[in-house]
Enzyme design. Sequence first.
Site, PDB file in Angstrom:
ATOM      1  CB  THR A 171      50.742  57.277  26.826  1.00  8.35           C
ATOM      2  OG1 THR A 171      49.978  56.154  27.262  1.00  8.35           O
ATOM      3  CG2 THR A 171      50.307  58.510  27.583  1.00  8.35           C
ATOM      4  CB  THR A 204      55.540  49.952  30.803  1.00  3.60           C
ATOM      5  OG1 THR A 204      54.530  50.725  31.456  1.00  3.60           O
ATOM      6  CG2 THR A 204      56.089  48.926  31.776  1.00  3.60           C
ATOM      7  CE  LYS A 341      47.979  48.092  85.028  1.00  4.45           C
ATOM      8  NZ  LYS A 341      47.807  48.762  83.718  1.00  4.45           N
ATOM      9  CB  THR A 425      48.913  43.303  60.055  1.00  4.40           C
ATOM     10  OG1 THR A 425      47.687  43.353  59.313  1.00  4.40           O
ATOM     11  CG2 THR A 425      48.964  42.013  60.850  1.00  4.40           C
ATOM     12  N   GLY A 427      51.940  47.286  62.665  1.00  2.00           N
ATOM     13  CA  GLY A 427      52.203  48.442  63.495  1.00  2.00           C
ATOM     14  C   GLY A 427      53.328  49.259  62.887  1.00  2.00           C
ATOM     15  CD  GLU A 451      48.695  49.096  30.209  1.00  2.00           C
ATOM     16  OE1 GLU A 451      47.986  49.264  29.209  1.00  2.00           O
ATOM     17  OE2 GLU A 451      49.923  49.249  30.199  1.00  2.00           O
ATOM     18  NE  ARG A 464      34.813  49.223  23.800  1.00  7.66           N
ATOM     19  CZ  ARG A 464      35.578  48.129  23.909  1.00  7.66           C
ATOM     20  NH1 ARG A 464      36.077  47.776  25.077  1.00  7.66           N
ATOM     21  NH2 ARG A 464      35.848  47.390  22.854  1.00  7.66           N
ATOM     22  CE  LYS A 465      34.769  45.290  27.059  1.00  9.18           C
ATOM     23  NZ  LYS A 465      35.836  45.148  28.042  1.00  9.18           N
TER      24      LYS A 465
END
Length: 608
Positions: A171, A204, A341, A425, A427, A451, A464-465
Amino acid sequence: MITAQNHYKSNLRDIFFNLFEVLKIQDGTLGKGVYSHMDEETVRSTLEGYEEFCQKELAPSWALSDRVPLELDKESGTVKLPPAVARSIRASLEQGWPLLNLPEHLGGSGAPPSVAWSAFELTAGANAAVAFYLFGPLIAHIIDRLGTEEQRKRFAKPMIEHHWGGSMVLTEPDAGSDVGAGRTKARPVEGGVWEIEGVKRFITNGDFDAVDNIVHLVLARPEGAGPGTKGLSMFIVPKFWVNEDGSLGERNGVYCTNIEHKMGIKASATCELTFGERHPARGFLVGEVHDGIRQMFHVIEHARMAVGAKSMATLSTAYLNALEFAKIRVQGPDLLRATDKTAPRVRIIEHPDVRRMLMLQKSFAEGMRALTLFTASVQDAVELKGGHGSADSDDVDKLNDLLLPLVKGYCSEKVYELLAVSLQTYGGSGYCQDYPIEQYIRDQKIDSLYEGTTHIQALDLFFRKIVRDGGSTVRSLLGRVEATLGEVDAKGPLAVEHAALSRALADLQGIYMTMPQKLQESLYHVGFQGNRILFATAEVVIGWLLLRQGIAAAAARETATDKDRDFYQGKLAAIRFYARNVLPGVTLTRKLIEQGTLELLEVPEGAF
């Protein structure tokens, strides 16, 4: 007690279930061809030993990697790591764990990809930053495969023997994902040496102080070469010059000139590398051929698989931490006694919504592991048939290529969404650094960006695939799905799963039939719908793999011990949940794609 320090919860039981009860690598891979020296007992003991190593040596430095900042010595261009992270890296290299899948002539164990990616899950789940610093052996392997005999002696063997690091350098600041727009230049000088000039960004682990040398694989444009990716060549450029006998010489002219300050995975040094500014940055043309982008894809595709596996590993440990929390956290009465209660308070795992969130995480974590290890098993087959590029491996090679954007693109995108469910999950507790989930979220988000972003993966999958080979590979894959459905009694214990997968498969096939009509109008339809196609394909494939697991679990449950019976029951619960709550979404995706228009292109910019 759950803490960020002892955060990592592995799932070796599920890894073994995939390898030996579903994929059955002991029959199809181990003991065959290049893997004739390995058997099931060896693989089990190796992964058990490595799991212990990851818990003891890698996981403890994970939280510190987020709290202790990197330091850049601009004079030497060296990045100083948190000491605990450096120790984890050195321990891994010294004990030889990153050599697991390297061939024996490089000092490796010669393990198949299915085993190597299982080990990588353990590494990335315990400490993802460390996982990516262990890139040197892969770079050495690439040089060994693509380089000249002299390059292999000069770089590959010393990299392994002396535990050097490695990086891939693509890059540039103005190019980003458009690699072909790179401006870094390469000029030949005497003796087959080239001088590299330019600036690269977002590299990286481009520099770190835990090793004596770093060998970069760099894309650069030789003088006179044409534009775009076809004009790029790949070069071996070491941080310290490597003499002909493999010994270290003087400092080479590549320096880290900046490190990025990121929201997560902070210990992974994301570097700006400047070549040839202070003094010449010298290197060698890989294999003495100008074939850079094709050569670099050997590294890129490995990295994409690694990113998807990292995301899956993060979700897995996040789920197991959330599960433990839900079993001990007491809050509120049972919903049926909400107005009483005097009703006793219950553990939150007894609340329906918490159970929903936990099973959502479980079904995806195990489904993504199934996708990753199935892909790895396809890579086993590639190697057994002669390796990538061999005529005999063409069919499985193409299948691997098709699966990679699912592993990278889908897992990295979906896991970020699911980590928010994991956080929910807990909180409010989950928002604090006392628990690992907030760091998991920050460390994982990068996976959908580097990537190749998610949409780049979607375009790669479609053009491409799928389109390039006339859809033959995807038809072959979906043929496997149909074959499994044919093995399942449509009115038996897995009837719900059979019906859901059958409907989702039909809708996915409908999507593929719709797209040619859309393309007659405009390629922009792929721009709008590419991600949906990627996600729908991944969800059907995962549903298929989970159904295969359901078949194996249903059979094994009958004679299982109590502990294993719970494991298999959990498998059946996960596929039932996925069938009822995920696969129906493919039907909606089909409708959205069929009804898709291009009208958004007509909206003026000022209206956004």
